[in-house]
Design a protein around this motif. Structure first.
Motif, PDB file in Angstrom:
ATOM      1  N   ASN A 260      37.097  48.783  42.966  1.00 29.65           N
ATOM      2  CA  ASN A 260      35.957  48.506  42.102  1.00 29.65           C
ATOM      3  C   ASN A 260      34.949  47.665  42.872  1.00 29.65           C
ATOM      4  OD1 ASN A 260      36.989  45.831  42.053  1.00 29.65           O
ATOM      5  ND2 ASN A 260      38.372  46.439  40.375  1.00 29.65           N
ATOM      6  N   ASP A 261      34.017  47.056  42.174  1.00 25.65           N
ATOM      7  CA  ASP A 261      32.968  46.271  42.808  1.00 25.65           C
ATOM      8  C   ASP A 261      33.301  44.787  42.821  1.00 25.65           C
ATOM      9  OD1 ASP A 261      31.478  48.505  43.313  1.00 25.65           O
ATOM     10  OD2 ASP A 261      30.358  48.394  41.428  1.00 25.65           O
ATOM     11  N   ALA A 262      34.577  44.462  42.911  1.00 27.26           N
ATOM     12  CA  ALA A 262      34.977  43.060  42.919  1.00 27.26           C
ATOM     13  C   ALA A 262      34.671  42.373  44.248  1.00 27.26           C
ATOM     14  CB  ALA A 262      36.470  42.937  42.606  1.00 27.26           C
ATOM     15  N   CYS A 263      34.486  43.157  45.309  1.00 25.13           N
ATOM     16  CA  CYS A 263      34.201  42.572  46.625  1.00 25.13           C
ATOM     17  C   CYS A 263      33.401  43.559  47.460  1.00 25.13           C
ATOM     18  CB  CYS A 263      35.495  42.186  47.341  1.00 25.13           C
ATOM     19  SG  CYS A 263      36.706  43.525  47.434  1.00 25.13           S
ATOM     20  N   TYR A 264      32.222  43.121  47.947  1.00 24.00           N
ATOM     21  CA  TYR A 264      31.395  43.965  48.814  1.00 24.00           C
ATOM     22  C   TYR A 264      30.281  43.122  49.428  1.00 24.00           C
ATOM     23  CZ  TYR A 264      28.149  44.065  44.835  1.00 24.00           C
ATOM     24  OH  TYR A 264      27.302  43.704  43.810  1.00 24.00           O
TER      25      TYR A 264
ATOM     26  N   MET B 205      25.199  38.005  52.499  1.00 29.00           N
ATOM     27  CA  MET B 205      25.378  37.816  51.067  1.00 29.00           C
ATOM     28  C   MET B 205      26.450  38.794  50.588  1.00 29.00           C
ATOM     29  SD  MET B 205      22.940  35.562  50.709  1.00 29.00           S
ATOM     30  CE  MET B 205      23.114  35.066  52.431  1.00 29.00           C
ATOM     31  N   PHE B 206      27.368  38.308  49.753  1.00 35.91           N
ATOM     32  CA  PHE B 206      28.457  39.182  49.331  1.00 35.91           C
ATOM     33  C   PHE B 206      28.934  38.798  47.931  1.00 35.91           C
ATOM     34  CE2 PHE B 206      30.390  35.492  51.226  1.00 35.91           C
ATOM     35  CZ  PHE B 206      31.516  35.236  50.476  1.00 35.91           C
ATOM     36  N   THR B 207      29.646  39.717  47.328  1.00 37.31           N
ATOM     37  CA  THR B 207      30.350  39.476  46.080  1.00 37.31           C
ATOM     38  C   THR B 207      31.837  39.394  46.381  1.00 37.31           C
ATOM     39  OG1 THR B 207      28.701  40.574  44.705  1.00 37.31           O
ATOM     40  CG2 THR B 207      30.925  40.435  43.813  1.00 37.31           C
ATOM     41  N   GLY B 208      32.498  38.337  45.919  1.00 34.67           N
ATOM     42  CA  GLY B 208      33.908  38.121  46.202  1.00 34.67           C
ATOM     43  C   GLY B 208      34.190  36.650  46.357  1.00 34.67           C
ATOM     44  N   SER B 209      35.420  36.336  46.702  1.00 31.89           N
ATOM     45  CA  SER B 209      35.805  34.935  46.828  1.00 31.89           C
ATOM     46  C   SER B 209      35.473  34.369  48.211  1.00 31.89           C
ATOM     47  CB  SER B 209      37.310  34.783  46.556  1.00 31.89           C
ATOM     48  OG  SER B 209      38.067  35.515  47.527  1.00 31.89           O
TER      49      SER B 209
ATOM     50  N   SER C 207      37.091  39.510  50.445  1.00 30.99           N
ATOM     51  CA  SER C 207      38.215  39.466  49.511  1.00 30.99           C
ATOM     52  C   SER C 207      37.742  39.068  48.130  1.00 30.99           C
ATOM     53  CB  SER C 207      39.276  38.470  49.995  1.00 30.99           C
ATOM     54  OG  SER C 207      39.775  38.837  51.267  1.00 30.99           O
ATOM     55  N   ALA C 208      38.377  39.652  47.130  1.00 34.54           N
ATOM     56  CA  ALA C 208      38.087  39.315  45.747  1.00 34.54           C
ATOM     57  C   ALA C 208      39.167  38.388  45.202  1.00 34.54           C
ATOM     58  CB  ALA C 208      37.995  40.585  44.904  1.00 34.54           C
TER      59      ALA C 208
END
Length: 491
Positions: A46-50, A116-120, A155-156
């Protein structure tokens, strides 16, 4: 006959096979590799990390200074920001790279990166490492060694991961370097006869008046060999080949008695108008310009033919007596998306027929907003006034008076060359004069040198073709060159 136990074991065996096959298929579909590296894979569904954005900080170029003792060389750095600092992210292939290569000799051992990213969190390691090698935490703004591609793992919180390959492309040539290549020539292009060059949609053309016989020498852009030679029987012997000009899709030339001819291929010509006593200057996007009786006239290019009433007399400032009448050079160009300009250079002898020390420069500019429409753009252009650049005693950076003056717009600058300088005969073809302020001031550029041993410049032609090549013809020698950066392909 199967027992219930046998059926149960069979179903269990089939189920295990299905799970194994499915896992293989899913792994094969999700794995993205770089040069066969199996580490570049993803477990995210899914889009939890990108990675959402990636761009360069200030890049640096090392410069080595040679010491006088030949031993203690020192290095200093200059910094720059790429014209396009943002990298392209391929979310399908999980690949991040710069589409426009950075400048040759850029130091890639220490590249500041902002991601810039989405995730932990996000980590990196070399692309040629082993599975058990550790990852290093990345913080936006860190400098990375990108002389080889890196793996970036996002990583998410839920444990999902995506692994990207990060690669920096670098030019192998200096973008500001221009190398001249000598081109094939012909005895008819020796420079002993009047000759002028222009661009065509397919290449370049040289129009020569060989004792009243008008001959076209054409060279296709895709051909590095010889010139194609054809006579132009439809052009009269009074054709002044020095008036040859081109628009985006046609060529124009006038005769000494004012007849104007048009061609789409440079071979077949037809008369399209008359403007007695006129000399063609050049074209803009929509207009053809001519000089007549000390003033400038313009006519629409989209007309099939012109008579005298189709030519509009342009407004000039109150220094009309100083409008150039000899050694003329003209160019039109777009300054930016909203402004176009035309520049006219040359000289006018004084009452005692003395030549000025410096070239005379006139210019006019007009607005060019795309949403205005063709008719409004033509009106804007015709409505503007030509103005002469006034000179003062302390203006030291003027264009000297050179015979056979040639003017082009190249690399976002005006560039001019010429032959003999009557006041400094030893300065003929000493260099390329460059103006970054639309012809107000001029200096010899240090970026582009002329080929060696050009001669005196009795006959000079200088044009820019549709592939950003400069063509230079001097006294029978023909050269072609292009700034490396204007030939770089965008990936």
């Amino acid at each position: 006959m199967y027992t219930n136990a046998k059926v149960m074991y069979l179903r269990l065996f089939v189920g295990v096979l299905f799970i194994v096959a499915a896992s293989v298929i899913l792994t094969g579909c999700s794995s993205e590799t770089y040069n066969g590296d199996s580490n570049n894979s993803t477990t995210a569904t899914n889009d939890a990390c990108y990675i959402s954005s990636c761009y360069f900080g200030n890049l640096r170029i090392p410069h080595v200074v040679k010491a006088s003792d030949g031993v203690t060389d020192s290095t200093y750095y200059t910094t720059y920001v790429p014209d396009n600092k943002y990298l392209t992210i391929d979310q399908k292939l999980l690949f991040v790279q710069n589409r426009d290569s950075v400048v040759k000799n850029t130091d890639l051992s220490k590249v500041p990166m902002y991601i810039m990213f989405t995730g932990s969190h996000i980590e990196w390691r070399k692309s040629d490492t082993f599975e058990e090698d550790e990852w290093t935490t990345f913080n936006s703004g860190d400098s990375l060694d990108l002389r080889a591609p890196l793996l970036m793992r996002v990583s998410a919180v839920n444990g999902d991961k995506r692994i990207y390959t990060l690669k920096v492309n670098i030019h192998l040539q200096d973008g500001n370097e221009l190398v001249w290549n000598i081109m094939p020539t012909h005895t008819g292009l020796s420079g002993t006869n009047p000759m002028r060059m222009a661009t065509t949609p397919n290449g370049v053309i040289a129009l020569v008046n060989d004792c009243g016989n008008i001959v076209a020498y054409t060279h296709r852009a895709t051909n590095t060999g010889q010139w194609t030679i054809q006579s132009c029987p439809s052009l009269p012997d009074k054709t002044d080949v020095m008036t040859l000009v081109n628009s985006s899709d046609a060529l124009y030339v006038n005769t000494t008695d004012g007849n104007i001819y048009k061609s789409t291929d440079g071979i077949q010509w037809s008369q399209v108008g008359t403007l007695e006593g006129a000399r063609l200057l050049g074209t803009s996007e929509y207009l053809l310009y001519a000089l007549k009786n000390g003033t400038v006239f313009s006519a629409r290019l989209d007309q099939p033919s012109w008579n005298t009433t189709d030519w509009l007399e342009n407004e000039l400032d109150d220094l009309q007596d100083l409008l150039p009448c000899e050694n003329l050079a003209f160019v039109h160009y777009a300054q930016n998306v909203a402004q176009h300009r035309a520049v006219l250079m040359g000289y006018t002898p004084d009452d005692d027929n003395h030549l000025p020390m410096d070239a005379i420069v006139w210019s006019k500019a007009w607005s060019h907003f795309d949403n205005e429409g063709k008719e409004q753009l033509i009106h804007n252009e015709n409505d503007e006034e030509w103005m002469m650049y006034s000179r003062t005693w302390d203006d030291l950076w003027q264009m000297p008076m050179l015979k056979n003056l040639q003017l082009v717009y190249y690399n976002d600058k005006l560039m001019a060359i010429g032959g003999e300088n009557p006041y400094n005969p030893d300065k003929s073809l000493e260099g390329i004069y460059e103006s970054e302020d639309n012809g107000l001031t001029w200096r010899i550029t240090g970026n582009i040198n002329l080929p060696a041993n050009l001669g005196t410049g009795n006959r000079i032609c200088w044009i820019v073709d549709n592939d950003n090549f400069l063509w230079l013809a001097v006294d029978g020698k023909i050269y072609r060159g292009r700034l490396n950066k204007l030939g770089f392909d965008r990936q």
